[in-house]
Scaffold this active site. Structure first.
Site, PDB file in Angstrom:
ATOM      1  N   CYS A 298      -6.584   2.239  12.838  1.00  0.00           N
ATOM      2  CA  CYS A 298      -6.054   1.237  13.766  1.00  0.00           C
ATOM      3  C   CYS A 298      -6.642  -0.128  13.414  1.00  0.00           C
ATOM      4  CB  CYS A 298      -6.426   1.601  15.208  1.00  0.00           C
ATOM      5  SG  CYS A 298      -5.969   0.294  16.372  1.00  0.00           S
TER       6      CYS A 298
ATOM      7  N   VAL B 198      -9.715   4.658  -4.430  1.00  0.00           N
ATOM      8  CA  VAL B 198      -9.229   5.053  -3.092  1.00  0.00           C
ATOM      9  C   VAL B 198      -8.156   6.142  -3.211  1.00  0.00           C
ATOM     10  CG1 VAL B 198      -9.760   2.793  -2.094  1.00  0.00           C
ATOM     11  CG2 VAL B 198      -7.501   3.160  -3.110  1.00  0.00           C
TER      12      VAL B 198
ATOM     13  N   TYR C 146       0.812  -1.195   0.000  1.00  0.00           N
ATOM     14  CA  TYR C 146       0.000   0.000   0.000  1.00  0.00           C
ATOM     15  C   TYR C 146       0.858   1.262   0.000  1.00  0.00           C
ATOM     16  CZ  TYR C 146      -4.442  -2.378   0.234  1.00  0.00           C
ATOM     17  OH  TYR C 146      -5.533  -3.134  -0.104  1.00  0.00           O
TER      18      TYR C 146
ATOM     19  N   CYS D  93      -0.301   1.995  16.223  1.00  0.00           N
ATOM     20  CA  CYS D  93      -1.281   2.888  16.865  1.00  0.00           C
ATOM     21  C   CYS D  93      -0.860   3.076  18.316  1.00  0.00           C
ATOM     22  CB  CYS D  93      -2.664   2.223  16.797  1.00  0.00           C
ATOM     23  SG  CYS D  93      -3.935   3.034  17.808  1.00  0.00           S
TER      24      CYS D  93
ATOM     25  N   HIS E   6     -14.919   2.739  -1.078  1.00  0.00           N
ATOM     26  CA  HIS E   6     -13.891   1.791  -0.624  1.00  0.00           C
ATOM     27  C   HIS E   6     -12.804   2.453   0.195  1.00  0.00           C
ATOM     28  CE1 HIS E   6     -15.100  -1.065  -4.159  1.00  0.00           C
ATOM     29  NE2 HIS E   6     -15.957  -1.092  -3.160  1.00  0.00           N
TER      30      HIS E   6
HETATM   31  P1  OAD Z   1     -11.172  -2.865 -12.598  1.00  0.00           P
HETATM   32  O1  OAD Z   1      -9.686  -2.900 -12.722  1.00  0.00           O
HETATM   33  O2  OAD Z   1     -11.914  -4.116 -12.220  1.00  0.00           O
HETATM   34  O3  OAD Z   1     -11.848  -2.344 -13.952  1.00  0.00           O
HETATM   35  C1  OAD Z   1     -11.376  -1.150 -14.561  1.00  0.00           C
HETATM   36  C2  OAD Z   1     -12.375  -0.813 -15.662  1.00  0.00           C
HETATM   37  O4  OAD Z   1     -11.983   0.416 -16.246  1.00  0.00           O
HETATM   38  C3  OAD Z   1     -12.398  -1.840 -16.796  1.00  0.00           C
HETATM   39  O5  OAD Z   1     -13.749  -2.078 -17.173  1.00  0.00           O
HETATM   40  C4  OAD Z   1     -11.635  -1.145 -17.935  1.00  0.00           C
HETATM   41  O6  OAD Z   1     -12.141  -1.522 -19.226  1.00  0.00           O
HETATM   42  C5  OAD Z   1     -11.963   0.293 -17.663  1.00  0.00           C
HETATM   43  N1  OAD Z   1     -10.946   1.254 -18.115  1.00  0.00           N
HETATM   44  C6  OAD Z   1      -9.611   1.120 -18.102  1.00  0.00           C
HETATM   45  N2  OAD Z   1      -9.030   2.261 -18.546  1.00  0.00           N
HETATM   46  C7  OAD Z   1     -10.041   3.135 -18.827  1.00  0.00           C
HETATM   47  C8  OAD Z   1     -10.105   4.461 -19.295  1.00  0.00           C
HETATM   48  N3  OAD Z   1      -8.996   5.159 -19.581  1.00  0.00           N
HETATM   49  N4  OAD Z   1     -11.319   5.051 -19.459  1.00  0.00           N
HETATM   50  C9  OAD Z   1     -12.463   4.360 -19.188  1.00  0.00           C
HETATM   51  N5  OAD Z   1     -12.472   3.074 -18.726  1.00  0.00           N
HETATM   52  C10 OAD Z   1     -11.275   2.490 -18.556  1.00  0.00           C
HETATM   53  O7  OAD Z   1     -11.490  -1.687 -11.542  1.00  0.00           O
HETATM   54  P2  OAD Z   1     -12.834  -1.437 -10.789  1.00  0.00           P
HETATM   55  O8  OAD Z   1     -14.035  -1.780 -11.610  1.00  0.00           O
HETATM   56  O9  OAD Z   1     -12.785  -0.058 -10.263  1.00  0.00           O
HETATM   57  O10 OAD Z   1     -12.128  -3.013  -4.639  1.00  0.00           O
HETATM   58  O11 OAD Z   1     -12.697  -2.475  -9.556  1.00  0.00           O
HETATM   59  C11 OAD Z   1     -13.624  -2.380  -8.533  1.00  0.00           C
HETATM   60  C12 OAD Z   1     -12.950  -2.836  -7.274  1.00  0.00           C
HETATM   61  O12 OAD Z   1     -12.229  -4.059  -7.488  1.00  0.00           O
HETATM   62  C13 OAD Z   1     -11.886  -1.913  -6.750  1.00  0.00           C
HETATM   63  O13 OAD Z   1     -12.418  -0.796  -6.082  1.00  0.00           O
HETATM   64  C14 OAD Z   1     -11.228  -2.829  -5.746  1.00  0.00           C
HETATM   65  C15 OAD Z   1     -11.148  -4.096  -6.548  1.00  0.00           C
HETATM   66  O14 OAD Z   1     -11.357  -5.232  -5.754  1.00  0.00           O
HETATM   67  C16 OAD Z   1     -11.555  -2.933  -3.395  1.00  0.00           C
HETATM   68  O15 OAD Z   1     -10.384  -2.668  -3.253  1.00  0.00           O
HETATM   69  C17 OAD Z   1     -12.506  -3.218  -2.275  1.00  0.00           C
END
Ligand code: OAD
Length: 251
Positions: free
Chosen positions: A126, A102, A66, A147, A118
């Site tokens: 903590c 995030v 992270y 912490c 998220h």
């Molecule tokens: P993903 O990595 O699953 O998906 C990213 C999406 O963005 C895909 O559908 C890509 O096609 C699209 N994409 C990539 N570049 C792009 C651009 N320049 N313009 C438009 N679209 C684009 O990410 P998330 O859907 O955000 O959760 O994932 C959701 C969650 O999965 C995250 O928040 C995280 C992870 O588990 C937690 O950490 C709890």
């Protein structure tokens, strides 16, 4: 045609709800969640890096992963897509952004009504008490820092298997249920409960517009699909909304 269609829906809307995912920040140089597992972290399973059990098993590894992502976030800037959403917010009495990201880039761009579903990678909590920790409280002589209660500090993000921050989902669900248009940008639509928000909006009568470079789990539920990148499509969409509104005012 579909940009015109989307602009028409948004020009006529009073309430807009925006759901964003990692694709929103891709053009700010922040890899999408699954792309982040490269280099030193390649081959690691997100479940071991982004879960309470994974953190307990190897707090130093998780904290360092992270910390490397925090560095990238701090070096990143909001992109033209983030800035277009700030312009859009100023044109509606009720526009809310619910982001799965995030990185805090919506806030840094100037958006005021943002729900961080998220959490935020720049915050620490903590591990035992769950409360947010101020930087000055952290004993940075250790990795992870500790912490004052003696437990580890952990990133202020939601991990797999954890509930969203208190109240955030309820506020997002209420907002999407009353919106006229739900704009979904840059999410694969695979992680719950965020992925259900557009579906709830559609069930309540909202029109769904998706901006994504490729098909997602949301695409079939969308009334209008704009295939392209957030930093390109959003600014031109916001320009078109203004043009449609001006034209209707002139007529
Ligand atoms: P993903 O990595 O699953 O998906 C990213 C999406 O963005 C895909 O559908 C890509 O096609 C699209 N994409 C990539 N570049 C792009 C651009 N320049 N313009 C438009 N679209 C684009 O990410 P998330 O859907 O955000 O959760 O994932 C959701 C969650 O999965 C995250 O928040 C995280 C992870 O588990 C937690 O950490 C709890």
């Amino acid at each position: 045609m579909s940009v015109e269609e989307a602009a028409g829906l948004l020009a006529a809307a009073r309430r807009v709800f925006v759901v964003t995912g990692a694709g929103m920040s891709a053009e700010s140089g922040i890899p999408t969640f699954r792309d982040a597992l490269t280099g030193l972290w390649s081959g690691c399973d997100p479940m071991t890096l982004a879960s309470p059990d994974g953190f307990e098993a190897n707090p130093e590894l998780v904290w360092r992963w992270y910390a490397s992502r925090r560095e990238r976030v701090l070096a990143a800037q909001p992109n033209a897509g983030h800035l277009a959403l700030v312009r859009l917010e100023g044109r509606y009495e009720d526009l809310m952004i619910a982001t799965q990201n995030v990185d805090g880039l919506h806030g840094r761009a100037g958006s005021r009504r943002v729900l961080e579903l998220h959490g935020n990678i720049l915050e620490s909590r903590c591990f035992r008490e769950g409360r947010r920790l101020e930087e000055r409280e952290l004993d940075a002589s250790r990795v992870p820092p500790s912490c004052p209660c003696g437990s580890h500090a952990r990133p202020g993000v939601v991990w797999f298997g954890e509930a969203l921050p208190d109240g955030v989902l309820g506020e997002a669900a209420a907002a999407v249920a009353r919106c006229d248009v739900c704009l979904v940008v840059g999410t694969s639509g695979v992680v719950q409960p965020a992925a259900s928000l557009p579906i709830w909006g559609r069930a309540a009568g909202a029109k769904i517009i998706e901006i994504n470079r490729e098909e997602s789990e949301i695409t079939l539920a969308a009334h209008v699909v704009l295939r392209g990148s957030a930093a390109t499509v959003l600014p031109s969409l916001v320009d078109r909304i203004a043009a449609v509104r001006n034209a209707s005012e002139a007529s």
